[in-house]
Write an enzyme that holds these catalytic residues in place. Structure first.
Site, PDB file in Angstrom:
ATOM      1  N   ASP A 104     -10.299   7.928  -1.839  1.00 49.89           N
ATOM      2  CA  ASP A 104      -9.159   7.395  -2.568  1.00 49.89           C
ATOM      3  C   ASP A 104      -8.250   8.535  -3.009  1.00 49.89           C
ATOM      4  OD1 ASP A 104     -10.531   5.021  -2.322  1.00 49.89           O
ATOM      5  OD2 ASP A 104     -11.318   5.075  -4.366  1.00 49.89           O
ATOM      6  N   LYS A 105      -7.000   8.204  -3.248  1.00 47.50           N
ATOM      7  CA  LYS A 105      -6.023   9.214  -3.653  1.00 47.50           C
ATOM      8  C   LYS A 105      -6.477   9.978  -4.895  1.00 47.50           C
ATOM      9  CE  LYS A 105      -1.158   9.743  -5.001  1.00 47.50           C
ATOM     10  NZ  LYS A 105       0.130   9.041  -5.245  1.00 47.50           N
TER      11      LYS A 105
END
Length: 238
Positions: A104-105
């Site tokens: 995930d970012k």
């Protein structure tokens, strides 16, 4: 044996046309000798090719370990946001690279970057059950009930059943530090598993793929080559 201009184009950000200009400008050396023609041949196993004095990586496939910082996408390219490939130093940039699997970012840690599709498939295939290890800080106490729920297979809010996972406590604190070992790669899986146990992840980092740990010497955003020995560790029991 390969043409120098072809190798330059495949191992750098430059096109084949650009490679010929670089050669004409005297910026390319093969075994310390100036390259005079783009069709000179190079042995990828033994020769040393330099651009502006920096040796290029000539191996056919490249395997990199990155400590991804938060705020960076695990993607090959994005028109608006920085990606893991944007962080690569010049000597590692070449066509065909991609992150094998995603974080995930806002998740930090181990991202494997390669141009070897077959290798990536072996690591990522659900049939291989390659474990991924994470450190997670959560917003409340970790309980024995949570450990059992992870071991039995957490049922997510949408009804999806996760495969059994290992949950252990690393540091007891107001926001405990936990270790999670998964053999799946469902969307936001670690976060969703904790949500199903009435907890929220406030920090997440992937610390290992298979038996290969993230190099502790790598600072966020830094990257290094993965050695042949480490590649064998990644492929262990696959």
């Amino acid at each position: 044996m390969e043409r120098v201009d072809k190798i330059l184009a495949s191992r750098t950000k430059f096109s084949r046309k650009d490679a010929k200009k670089l050669i004409g400008q005297g910026r390319v050396r093969l075994n310390e000798k100036l390259v005079s023609s783009p069709d000179e041949k190079i042995d990828l196993e033994t020769d040393v090719l330099k651009l502006d004095g920096k040796a290029l990586l000539l191996q056919k496939q490249l395997y990199l370990m990155m400590n991804k910082p938060a705020g960076v996408l695990s993607a090959a390219r994005d028109p608006k946001q920085p990606t893991v490939l944007d962080l690569l130093p010049e000597q590692y940039r070449r066509s065909g690279l991609f992150p094998a699997g995603r974080l995930d970012k806002d998740t930090e840690g181990f991202v494997l970057i390669t141009d070897d599709g077959e290798f990536a498939h072996r690591i990522l295939s659900p049939k291989r059950h390659v474990p991924k290890t994470y450190y997670a800080r959560i917003n409340g106490p970790m309980t024995e009930q949570m450990i059992k729920a992870f071991a039995d297979g957490v049922v997510l809010e949408d009804g999806s059943l996760c495969k059994p996972a290992q949950l252990s406590l690393l540091e007891d604190a107001a926001e405990p530090l936990c270790q999670v070992i998964l053999t799946q790669g469902m969307y936001h899986q670690v976060k969703r598993m904790f949500v199903a146990c009435d907890r929220r992840v406030v920090w997440l980092k992937r610390t290992a793929i298979g038996t290969l740990p993230l190099d502790p010497a790598l600072k966020p955003g830094e990257v290094r080559k993965i050695s042949d020995k480490e590649i064998r560790m990644l492929l262990d029991k696959i």
